[in-house]
Design a protein around this motif. Structure first.
Motif, PDB file in Angstrom:
ATOM      1  N   GLY A  54       0.813  -1.211   0.000  1.00 13.60           N
ATOM      2  CA  GLY A  54       0.000   0.000   0.000  1.00 13.60           C
ATOM      3  C   GLY A  54       0.846   1.259   0.000  1.00 13.60           C
ATOM      4  O   GLY A  54       0.553   2.222  -0.726  1.00 13.60           O
ATOM      5  N   VAL A  55       1.912   1.266   0.808  1.00 13.31           N
ATOM      6  CA  VAL A  55       2.813   2.415   0.821  1.00 13.31           C
ATOM      7  C   VAL A  55       3.488   2.585  -0.542  1.00 13.31           C
ATOM      8  O   VAL A  55       3.597   3.703  -1.071  1.00 13.31           O
ATOM      9  CB  VAL A  55       3.852   2.248   1.945  1.00 13.31           C
ATOM     10  N   ALA A  56       3.940   1.473  -1.114  1.00 11.77           N
ATOM     11  CA  ALA A  56       4.594   1.550  -2.424  1.00 11.77           C
ATOM     12  C   ALA A  56       3.644   2.082  -3.485  1.00 11.77           C
ATOM     13  O   ALA A  56       4.020   2.921  -4.327  1.00 11.77           O
ATOM     14  CB  ALA A  56       5.122   0.170  -2.811  1.00 11.77           C
ATOM     15  N   ALA A  57       2.375   1.609  -3.457  1.00 10.41           N
ATOM     16  CA  ALA A  57       1.405   2.098  -4.435  1.00 10.41           C
ATOM     17  C   ALA A  57       1.157   3.588  -4.264  1.00 10.41           C
ATOM     18  O   ALA A  57       1.045   4.335  -5.247  1.00 10.41           O
ATOM     19  CB  ALA A  57       0.100   1.312  -4.294  1.00 10.41           C
ATOM     20  N   ALA A  58       1.061   4.050  -3.012  1.00  9.49           N
ATOM     21  CA  ALA A  58       0.825   5.480  -2.784  1.00  9.49           C
ATOM     22  C   ALA A  58       2.005   6.318  -3.249  1.00  9.49           C
ATOM     23  O   ALA A  58       1.827   7.404  -3.820  1.00  9.49           O
ATOM     24  CB  ALA A  58       0.540   5.722  -1.305  1.00  9.49           C
ATOM     25  N   LEU A  59       3.223   5.839  -3.042  1.00  5.77           N
ATOM     26  CA  LEU A  59       4.402   6.630  -3.393  1.00  5.77           C
ATOM     27  C   LEU A  59       4.636   6.697  -4.892  1.00  5.77           C
ATOM     28  O   LEU A  59       5.280   7.638  -5.375  1.00  5.77           O
ATOM     29  CB  LEU A  59       5.640   6.058  -2.693  1.00  5.77           C
ATOM     30  N   VAL A  60       4.142   5.722  -5.647  1.00  3.32           N
ATOM     31  CA  VAL A  60       4.326   5.776  -7.101  1.00  3.32           C
ATOM     32  C   VAL A  60       3.172   6.481  -7.799  1.00  3.32           C
ATOM     33  O   VAL A  60       3.157   6.570  -9.028  1.00  3.32           O
ATOM     34  CB  VAL A  60       4.501   4.359  -7.691  1.00  3.32           C
ATOM     35  N   GLY A  61       2.173   6.967  -7.024  1.00  2.00           N
ATOM     36  CA  GLY A  61       1.097   7.729  -7.632  1.00  2.00           C
ATOM     37  C   GLY A  61      -0.280   7.136  -7.478  1.00  2.00           C
ATOM     38  O   GLY A  61      -1.278   7.850  -7.678  1.00  2.00           O
ATOM     39  N   TYR A  62      -0.401   5.863  -7.108  1.00  2.00           N
ATOM     40  CA  TYR A  62      -1.710   5.242  -6.895  1.00  2.00           C
ATOM     41  C   TYR A  62      -2.119   5.459  -5.429  1.00  2.00           C
ATOM     42  O   TYR A  62      -2.173   4.518  -4.624  1.00  2.00           O
ATOM     43  CB  TYR A  62      -1.672   3.760  -7.235  1.00  2.00           C
ATOM     44  N   VAL A  63      -2.415   6.707  -5.110  1.00  2.00           N
ATOM     45  CA  VAL A  63      -2.682   7.056  -3.710  1.00  2.00           C
ATOM     46  C   VAL A  63      -3.999   6.436  -3.247  1.00  2.00           C
ATOM     47  O   VAL A  63      -4.101   5.956  -2.104  1.00  2.00           O
ATOM     48  CB  VAL A  63      -2.706   8.583  -3.543  1.00  2.00           C
ATOM     49  N   ASN A  64      -5.027   6.443  -4.089  1.00  4.36           N
ATOM     50  CA  ASN A  64      -6.302   5.834  -3.700  1.00  4.36           C
ATOM     51  C   ASN A  64      -6.119   4.354  -3.369  1.00  4.36           C
ATOM     52  O   ASN A  64      -6.665   3.852  -2.377  1.00  4.36           O
ATOM     53  CB  ASN A  64      -7.322   5.991  -4.819  1.00  4.36           C
ATOM     54  N   LEU A  65      -5.344   3.656  -4.194  1.00  9.07           N
ATOM     55  CA  LEU A  65      -5.092   2.236  -3.937  1.00  9.07           C
ATOM     56  C   LEU A  65      -4.316   2.044  -2.639  1.00  9.07           C
ATOM     57  O   LEU A  65      -4.600   1.125  -1.860  1.00  9.07           O
ATOM     58  CB  LEU A  65      -4.327   1.626  -5.115  1.00  9.07           C
ATOM     59  N   GLY A  66      -3.341   2.916  -2.378  1.00 10.67           N
ATOM     60  CA  GLY A  66      -2.567   2.799  -1.149  1.00 10.67           C
ATOM     61  C   GLY A  66      -3.423   3.004   0.081  1.00 10.67           C
ATOM     62  O   GLY A  66      -3.306   2.260   1.070  1.00 10.67           O
ATOM     63  N   ILE A  67      -4.299   4.011   0.056  1.00 12.21           N
ATOM     64  CA  ILE A  67      -5.187   4.249   1.195  1.00 12.21           C
ATOM     65  C   ILE A  67      -6.160   3.086   1.357  1.00 12.21           C
ATOM     66  O   ILE A  67      -6.453   2.635   2.475  1.00 12.21           O
ATOM     67  CB  ILE A  67      -5.942   5.574   1.004  1.00 12.21           C
ATOM     68  N   PHE A  68      -6.670   2.582   0.237  1.00 12.47           N
ATOM     69  CA  PHE A  68      -7.606   1.464   0.281  1.00 12.47           C
ATOM     70  C   PHE A  68      -6.963   0.246   0.946  1.00 12.47           C
ATOM     71  O   PHE A  68      -7.548  -0.371   1.853  1.00 12.47           O
ATOM     72  CB  PHE A  68      -8.063   1.125  -1.136  1.00 12.47           C
ATOM     73  N   LEU A  69      -5.751  -0.122   0.519  1.00 15.93           N
ATOM     74  CA  LEU A  69      -5.072  -1.282   1.111  1.00 15.93           C
ATOM     75  C   LEU A  69      -4.784  -1.054   2.589  1.00 15.93           C
ATOM     76  O   LEU A  69      -5.000  -1.947   3.426  1.00 15.93           O
ATOM     77  CB  LEU A  69      -3.776  -1.566   0.354  1.00 15.93           C
TER      78      LEU A  69
END
Length: 852
Positions: A451-466
């Motif tokens: 989730g952190v990795a997804a948020a840092l590469v730009g998929y912030v919604n996915l990172g928060i969701f996870l």
């Protein structure tokens, strides 16, 4: 303030909370979806054919046309979450209407079928025709039956189309979720995005202050609202002045006492409830009551209402998490801890859970000032945050995902999860959690990192969701494990004599310590099944599965099993099983009452009491089984047919079981043996402990349990020393030298018997000269004792007395003497053989003595 006044104040707050409006997640009033119309059509109450306004056929036609409209809407594609919610409400309405129509038609079908059965079958050509009135009634019933069966089929078609539409709707919801989670922005680590976010922060803060100022100005110019707000502030002060002293008094009165090092489980249980009530229930009820009062009186704007809602939820979560962890872990008072955590692990885990809870509250406060981002809905109506509208929200979402992941990984560290295990020797050791829990924690860590990795590469919604879903899943599993440990501790305590339930199990119901532990095992197995199903359902809800889909699938499992003309459901089976368990407990209680209160005073024979009690138990269990099976809707005549079909299999496959069962009934009725008898069966000898259904328990003199099939006790020879009477004869055999005076020997033997208190005088002891041995005269002393249980002890004491009497009278007990000649062939000095040695061999056993 005294506790009764405090309780009244809290009740008032609860009533205020209950009287307020119910709001949905977006703050709008939540209406009843069942009564909303589909495409402007009639409601379910308007379409109810029971009121005579709309017929069942017209209702089914309206439902089919509504399904056509819904299919057309789904075919257009690219639906929004609001449109999906509306379609789901329409589908639920249609499914509910179709189910009600089918249920009503099935009920009428059963009624018409019973009426047709009452008319009997049609007469054939060889029989006289039936009356015209009967023929017309038969025709009317057959037409009505065909009409209702047609409605059932039409309703089934509607329900099948509903299932297909729900699958398509789930796909559409997944597409909406994928669009929200798949949105990618510039990486939050980009300097340009960070600079733009900081430049937007002052404007966002000014907007937040402006909304508060505007709300306050509106309240200032409205004197009524101003007075209401002042009254709310006074109420807030009063609540704080009541709740805090009440909490402190509760913890002082019922909280842990550091002076008591080893409290009982009951004391620890009460303390845990007091801590949970003081740290969780009182604060949560107070916050919820204040929120409702504020909502009804402060005239909040939509933005402020949303912020107050987030604040209330955050405080409730804080009290819930910290309060439950304090009650379960008891970091300051290790002796009062119910859980098996080590001291170091409990302290570390509590601190890190509290740190995580305060971290989440801080993030929620920041989100209030930033305003809630736009939201999309997942399968389960749980909000999915969309933070891609500007750089400030993107940066905040990425930072929140990172902070939540770090705080939760800190909670999942192995040092926080160490448990105390006590082996059979009483030695304690520490151990990590089970393998399944460790795997779950590992998966959670990996998911948080992703989730952190997804948020840092730009998929912030996915990172928060996870991050959110993993945290909610961990909290759910942690609460389930805590509840399971709590129930297990209660079950273990309930099986001991410290609680009244343990005395009921051990004394009233006749369970042994092992039997009570076995019963608690089955209780915990049922608890594990229930908790596992509940956790799976809530996990599905957390991760996006729609509640309607879960319940519809469960309904199929519960109500869709058909065997022939009968439809069985898990609910009916559970009710039948519960009914059987209740009746079984009643039978066991009646057995204990019959044995301890009635038969103990009227029937002195223990065997008769056991036989009557066992017979009542068998009859009660059979009656309970018949009642439980009948509750499923099966008639006894049909059960007789089923049992008749099974009798062939029973005759071949279970013939030995049936043979032993019938033999057990014979033993209980004819009573050739009973509990407490001393019997000899083959090579086994001992006391009868209990006659069970198919086998009898015998306790040998070596304290071993021998399980003998009942058929063996009925068909083979059994020696019963205590069947009719406990009087038994003992025979003591002794050999004396050939030159002894037989009369003197007889007198000494009789004197030894007469001087023993346990030997009966009638019939009197006798002495018999049994035989002439190789080197002795064999005498037998025969006498009777009152209790056969003391045969060995009495015989041993008499033999000691005989040895002493013979020693005093100079009578010897001889032993045989033999000469052994060793012959060596080929040695000179003899005619082929010479005696080299002569030995005297003493045999310590008199082989001429009678073993009796």
């Amino acid at each position: 303030m005294t506790p009764p006044i405090t309780i009244r104040v809290l009740v008032c707050l609860v009533l205020l909370a209950a009287s307020g409006p119910v709001f949905s997640q977006t703050g709008e009033p939540a209406g009843d979806a069942r009564h909303e119309s589909a495409e402007g059509g009639p409601t379910i109450d308007d379409l109810d054919p029971a009121d005579g306004q709309v017929s069942a056929d017209d209702l089914i036609g309206n439902l089919e046309r509504s399904l056509d409209i819904i299919e057309a809407g789904l075919n257009r594609g690219r639906l929004t979450s609001e449109e999906i919610d509306g379609i789901r409400q329409q589908i639920d309405f249609i499914a509910d209407s179709a189910l009600r129509t089918r249920t009503r038609a099935m009920r009428r079908t059963e009624e018409q079928s019973r009426l047709l059965d009452a008319l009997g079958s049609k007469p054939d050509d060889t029989e006289p025709p039936e009356a015209a009135r009967v023929e017309a009634e038969r025709k009317r019933l057959e037409d009505a039956l065909a009409e209702h069966r047609g409605r059932i089929k039409s309703a089934n078609v509607v329900l099948a189309r509903v299932d297909a539409l729900r699958i398509r709707l789930a796909r559409a919801e997944f597409e909406v979720l994928a669009r929200v989670l798949g949105q990618r922005t510039e990486t939050p680590l980009a300097p340009g995005l960070i600079a733009e976010a900081f430049s937007q922060a002052p404007g966002q803060w000014r907007q937040f202050k402006g909304e508060i100022s505007q709300w306050w100005k509106n309240v200032e110019f409205d004197r009524t609202r101003f007075v209401t707000v002042m009254w709310w502030l006074v109420l807030l002060v009063v609540v704080m002045a009541v709740v805090l002293p009440t909490r402190n008094w509760l913890l002082r009165r019922y909280g842990p006492d550091h002076r008591e090092e080893s409290p009982s489980f009951t004391r620890r249980f009460r303390v845990m409830l007091a801590v949970g009530l003081g740290n969780v229930v009182l604060p949560v009820v107070s916050v919820a009551g204040l929120y409702v009062v504020l909502l009804k009186s402060a005239a909040l704007t939509d933005a402020l209402h949303h912020g107050v809602w987030i604040l209330m939820i955050s405080l409730c979560q804080l009290f819930l998490v910290t309060g439950l962890s304090a009650a379960a872990l008891s970091p300051e008072y290790p002796g009062w801890r119910i859980s098996r955590f080590t001291n170091d692990a409990a302290v570390l885990l509590f601190r890190r859970i509290r740190l995580y809870a305060f971290t989440v509250v801080g993030l929620n406060m920041v989100s209030i000032m930033l305003h809630e981002p736009s939201e999309g809905r997942s399968f389960s109506d749980m909000l999915v945050m969309d933070v891609t509208r500007d750089s400030l929200h993107v940066l905040f979402g990425a930072v929140a995902a990172v902070i939540i992941a770090i705080a939760m990984i800190n909670v999942l560290r192995d040092a926080n999860w160490r448990f105390i295990v006590i082996d059979d020797d009483g030695r304690s050791s520490t151990t990590p959690p089970g393998k399944l829990v460790r795997i779950f924690f590992l998966v959670a860590r990996v998911g948080l990192v992703l989730g952190v990795a997804a948020a840092l590469v730009g998929y912030v919604n996915l990172g928060i969701f996870l991050s959110q879903r993993i945290v909610w899943s961990l909290l759910l599993v942690g609460f389930a494990l805590l509840l399971r440990a709590f129930i297990a501790a209660i079950c273990n305590q309930a099986a001991s004599r410290e609680w009244d339930s343990g005395s009921l199990l051990l004394d009233k119901l006749g369970y042994s310590g092992t039997g009570a532990a076995r019963l608690m095992f089955w209780v915990m197995l049922a608890v594990d099944v229930f908790l596992s199903v509940a956790v799976i359902v809530f996990l599905l809800l957390i991760w996006g599965v729609q509640a309607t889909d879960i319940f519809s699938t469960a309904a199929k499992l519960f109500y869709g099993v058909s065997i022939g003309e009968y439809t069985f459901s898990l609910v009916d089976i559970g009710v039948a099983l519960g009914l059987f368990i209740v009746l079984f407990i009643v039978v066991r209680l009646f057995q204990g009452f019959l044995s301890n209160r009635i038969l103990a005073q009227t029937v002195p024979d223990v065997g008769v009491r056991d036989a009557l009690t066992t017979g009542v138990g068998y009859a009660g269990i059979i009656i309970a089984a018949v009642i439980a099976v009948s509750s499923l809707g099966l008639e006894l005549s049909q059960l007789a047919i089923i049992f008749g079909a099974l009798s062939v299999g029973i005759g071949f496959g279970l013939q030995h079981v049936v043979n032993n069962f019938v033999s057990g009934l014979i033993l209980l009725m004819h009573r050739p043996i009973k509990a407490g008898d001393w019997i000899v069966v083959g090579q086994h000898e001992g006391y009868v402990k209990k006659i069970n259904v198919v086998a009898t328990e015998i306790q040998t003199f070596d304290n071993a349990e021998v399980i003998v099939p009942n058929s063996q006790l009925v068909s083979s020879e059994v020696v019963n020393w205590t069947h009719k009477s406990t009087v038994a004869r003992v025979v003591v055999a002794v050999g004396v030298a050939r030159d002894s005076d037989p009369g003197q020997v007889r007198d000494l033997l009789l004197r030894c018997a007469e001087e023993h208190d346990d030997i009966l005088r009638t019939p009197a002891p006798t002495v018999v000269l049994r035989d002439f041995g190789e080197s002795s005269l064999i005498f037998q002393l025969r006498f009777f004792i009152r209790e056969a249980d003391y045969m060995l002890i009495t015989g041993s004491e008499v033999r000691f007395a005989i040895i002493e009497a013979f020693r005093e009278s100079g009578i010897s007990i001889p032993f045989p003497q033999r000469d052994i000649h060793v012959v060596t062939p080929g040695v000179a000095g003899g005619a082929g053989s010479t005696t080299l040695a002569r030995r005297r061999h003493r045999d310590e056993t008199d082989e001429d003595a009678d073993p009796d």
